[in-house]
Design an enzyme around this catalytic site. Structure first.
Site, PDB file in Angstrom:
ATOM      1  CG  ASP A   1       6.254   6.424  -1.918  1.00 59.94           C
ATOM      2  OD1 ASP A   1       6.497   5.204  -1.991  1.00 59.94           O
ATOM      3  OD2 ASP A   1       7.047   7.294  -2.312  1.00 59.94           O
TER       4      ASP A   1
ATOM      5  CD  GLU B   1       6.832  -0.301   1.087  1.00 62.37           C
ATOM      6  OE1 GLU B   1       6.414  -0.119  -0.075  1.00 62.37           O
ATOM      7  OE2 GLU B   1       7.263   0.610   1.815  1.00 62.37           O
TER       8      GLU B   1
ATOM      9  CG  ASP C   1      12.108   3.860  -5.425  1.00 63.34           C
ATOM     10  OD1 ASP C   1      11.096   4.445  -5.845  1.00 63.34           O
ATOM     11  OD2 ASP C   1      12.574   4.053  -4.290  1.00 63.34           O
TER      12      ASP C   1
END
Length: 784
Positions: free
Chosen positions: A438, A441, A520
């Protein structure tokens, strides 16, 4: 600054991380202002006129007044084009070494310039730099206009390339796009982005962007991949169709990058052949262990081992099988990666063992950001290994993530990947069987867009496999390189088991390390529709294993929305409920008796279809074909099917039409050609055409292709559900099975169904006996 960024920034300023986020944003802006060269005078150029050509294996080089173009057909049919001396390597996308040149393809003179003829594509290079790709029959697929560069003194060149496609062409792909699966006219940014808020169909870009376009037109399909990791844009333009009047205007796109090489690959053929070629080039999808195709439950905010046991017991007592439970950042000690909160989870290995005895695996979140805290084991070992990203002055770059002030491993360095991979030994000792990457990026909290985006400074330095570079080049492959580090480590640490990991961010080729999920996604009906768009689009980029957070991430769904999301996800590869710490519980019994019963039915069907899903996983690993396929998969020339984005094929046998509208109890579905059975009623429908199906709350409309031989779970193992073929026709099916994990060669069984003497019979290829119990369905609707 858009409204969403303003709201998010104001909310962050008001939180406990508010002032640290302001400080981090100011620091990021200051570093970039100091270390990035200012954009000075630039000189535009185009290739100019061609003056010579040199044949080489697989194609050749055409030289222009101000550039050169290398065309190279690889074994397997993919065509590489590289301007300004760009070569296929080095590349983060390619799996292993670049494939050898197809020596049958030869550069030869053409009336318009030069051409390279190969088995699947003919490439014509025009004298002023245009490049056209045609089918073997001469039908134009794509025409690239001469590119344009802007060269600046002492800085990288940025460039733009425009292309024309047939007027009827439609585009899919570009990574995970919530507005898909068919991409509308407009601009799409190529920059992996954490939206830092719930997203829906109007939000773009998201966590996974890829310069991969899957283009479908009447004349054929092709995939084009611009192998460039820099920030960029793809601007799509629809064609204008003149109904055969001769006035059709071509569609097309414009591709812009802020730096990096101008190089791209093109491959053509049927959808299956295109993705087979693409995944042969970039890596076949990783095969998940069989348990990873079961239902999985996650929550940010389990809070304690006691709560995990309570949830597991709730599923067990209700007879609802769950294959994995996922622990989010709250199980860490102060949100520090590779740690455990010993008060909340005092004996984590014991908990993992208890769950395994019930058939439940434990999955751990892993974030890349490491708390900048001397004395912390991970920070100290990373500092000793010189593992963290630095700025141009040699100072370690700091950001802000869940643990507070953090530093970031440079996964573009092989030695750093090895260091990071060694940390997974701690996770295995805690009993974890899978891993969930997670915030990669990578995300670093910031406020207000003018202070920079929520990531590392553009000027931050990266190793780039020894070549050196900055974050402008490394950003989009950060998550991909992190996945590589985890996957390769798990292969070494547990050589007898297949790694299971999935990543929020990634890039072209990420499928060779694992899958992904929605991130999300907003709770609401638009979020439900976006979930399917993401799965379909990613599948056409070569990433077949994905799925959404069931129910959405941030808020509590209504019982109806929860049920419909469950029903959709029961037919998607990655099947997981998940929610934010403030988003409410996601256990089925929290939504009332009716919703619980509807979920029970959907879960039972998922369990029944596991042999089929596992077969599709093996087929994806062998061929690159996604589990979830658009309705036009076998009929790309059907424009009406190309317009359908709210239904899908699950393999070749099933057509799933999920309900994605509030209050709907019927579904209109457009059918591909052939005979289709309603799985619930057995009613027969014939395609092509449109049908109206009943969709009560307790059922998802599912159709089965006539003749399908479907492997399903039965009480004693695996059975075959056979749907009667049309009179005078036959059907087929395949079952691929193994022990569920490990690397042993799987068993492949092929079956055929046909009418014989007024009865449906099933035969297994190469055997006298079928070897599985058979149930024939659809007979009541066959006059014969």
């Amino acid at each position: 600054m858009d409204r969403r960024d303003l709201v998010r920034s104001l909310r962050l300023v008001g939180s406990r991380n508010g002032w640290p986020a302001v400080r981090a944003a100011w620091r990021r802006r200051r570093i970039d202002a100091r270390d990035l060269p200012a954009r000075g005078a630039e000189r535009a150029r185009v290739p100019g006129a061609a003056y010579s050509a040199e044949p080489l294996p697989g194609g050749g080089v055409v030289r222009f007044a101000q550039s050169s173009l290398r065309v190279r057909v690889a074994v397997g049919g993919a065509v590489f084009c590289g301007w300004d001396g760009a070569a296929p390597e080095p590349s983060y996308a390619l799996a292993g070494e670049c494939p050898e040149a197809d020596t049958r393809a030869v550069l030869e003179p053409d009336k318009d310039g030069w051409r390279v003829v190969s088995e699947r594509i003919t490439v014509v290079v025009f004298r002023h730099g245009a490049v056209e790709f045609r089918t073997p029959g001469g039908v134009p697929l794509r025409r690239e206009l001469p590119p344009r560069w802007w060269d600046g003194s002492g800085r990288v060149s940025r460039w733009v390339q425009r292309a024309r496609t047939p007027a009827d062409a439609v585009v899919f792909g570009l990574g995970g796009r919530a507005s898909g699966p068919r991409l509308a006219t407009g601009a799409y940014r190529l920059w992996n982005t954490d939206p830092c808020a719930p997203f829906g169909p109007g939000d773009d870009p998201l966590y996974i962007t890829m310069p991969v376009q899957f283009v479908v037109a009447d004349g054929g399909c092709h995939l084009v991949f611009h192998d460039n990791t820099w920030d960029g844009w793809v601007c799509l333009r629809d064609g204008e169709e003149g109904a055969g009047s001769g006035h059709d205007q071509p569609g097309g796109c414009e591709v812009r990058f802020e730096g990096g090489p101008l190089r791209y690959w093109v491959m053509a053929g049927s959808p299956g052949r295109v993705l087979g070629t693409w995944t042969a080039l970039t890596g076949r999808p990783a095969l998940p262990p069989r348990w990873a195709l079961g239902y999985q439950h996650a929550r940010w905010g389990f809070g304690s081992a006691q709560e995990v046991r309570r949830v597991a017991a709730g599923y067990r007592e209700r007879g609802m099988p769950v294959s994995a439970l996922h622990l989010d950042i709250d199980h860490f000690d102060g949100h520090r990666v590779f740690t455990v909160d010993r008060e909340a989870f005092p004996e984590l290995p014991l908990l993992a063992e208890e769950l395994r005895e019930d058939g439940i695996q434990l999955v751990s979140i892993v974030d890349p950001a490491v708390k900048a805290e001397p004395g912390s084991a991970v920070y100290d070992s990373g500092t000793a290994a010189d593992a963290f990203v630095r700025d141009a002055l040699g100072q370690v770059v700091r950001g802000l993530v869940w643990p507070g002030e953090t530093v970031f491993p440079d996964f573009t360095e092989p030695r750093v990947r090895r260091w990071w991979g060694g940390l997974y030994a701690e996770r295995l000792e805690q009993g974890f069987a899978g891993f969930w990457h997670d915030m990669n990026e990578p995300t670093s909290f910031t406020v207000f867009a003018r202070y920079g985006e929520s990531t590392l400074p553009d000027s931050a330095r990266h190793g780039m496999e020894g070549r050196g570079g900055d974050h402008r080049e490394a950003h989009n492959v950060y998550g991909l390189a992190m996945a590589r580090a985890g996957y390769e480590a798990l292969r070494e640490l547990r050589p007898d088991r297949r790694p299971f990991l999935f990543s929020r961010s990634g890039w072209a080729g990420m499928q060779r390390y694992g899958g992904t999920w929605s991130g999300d996604v907003a709770t609401g009906w638009p979020g439900l529709r976006a979930s399917l768009a993401l799965v379909l689009g990613l599948g056409l980029c070569g990433v077949p294993y994905s799925g959404p957070d069931v129910g959405g991430f941030h808020a509590m769904p209504s019982p109806e929305l929860y049920v419909r999301w469950w029903q959709l996800s029961a037919y998607l590869p990655f099947f997981r409920t998940h929610s934010a710490i403030e988003g409410g519980r996601r256990e089925p019994w929290e939504f009332g008796p009716q919703a619980e019963e509807c979920v029970r039915v959907a879960l039972a069907e998922r369990v029944r279809l596991l042999p089929y899903l596992y077969t599709l996983a093996h087929l994806a690993q062998r061929t690159g074909a996604p589990y979830v396929r658009p309705l036009w998969w076998h009929d790309p020339e059907d424009r009406r099917l190309r317009a359908c984005g709210d239904a899908f094929l699950l393999g070749d046998a099933l057509l799933v039409a999920p309900v994605v509208e509030q209050g709907a109890t019927t579904r209109t579905v457009r059918l591909p050609p052939g005979r289709w059975y309603d799985a619930a009623t057995g009613a027969v429908h014939r395609g092509p055409g449109q049908v109206l199906l009943a969709a009560p709350l307790d059922r998802t409309p599912v159709l089965v292709r006539a003749g399908a031989v479907l492997p399903v779970a039965v009480e004693d193992g695996i059975g075959l559900e056979v749907w009667a073929p049309a009179a005078g026709q036959s059907g087929e099916g395949v079952l691929i099975s193994d022990e569920g994990d490990g690397w042993d060669q799987p068993r492949v069984e092929r079956f055929a169904s046909r009418w014989r003497d007024g009865a449906v019979v099933v035969e297994r290829e190469g055997a006298d006996e079928v070897g599985h119990p058979v149930r024939v369905r659809g007979l009541a609707h066959n006059p014969s």
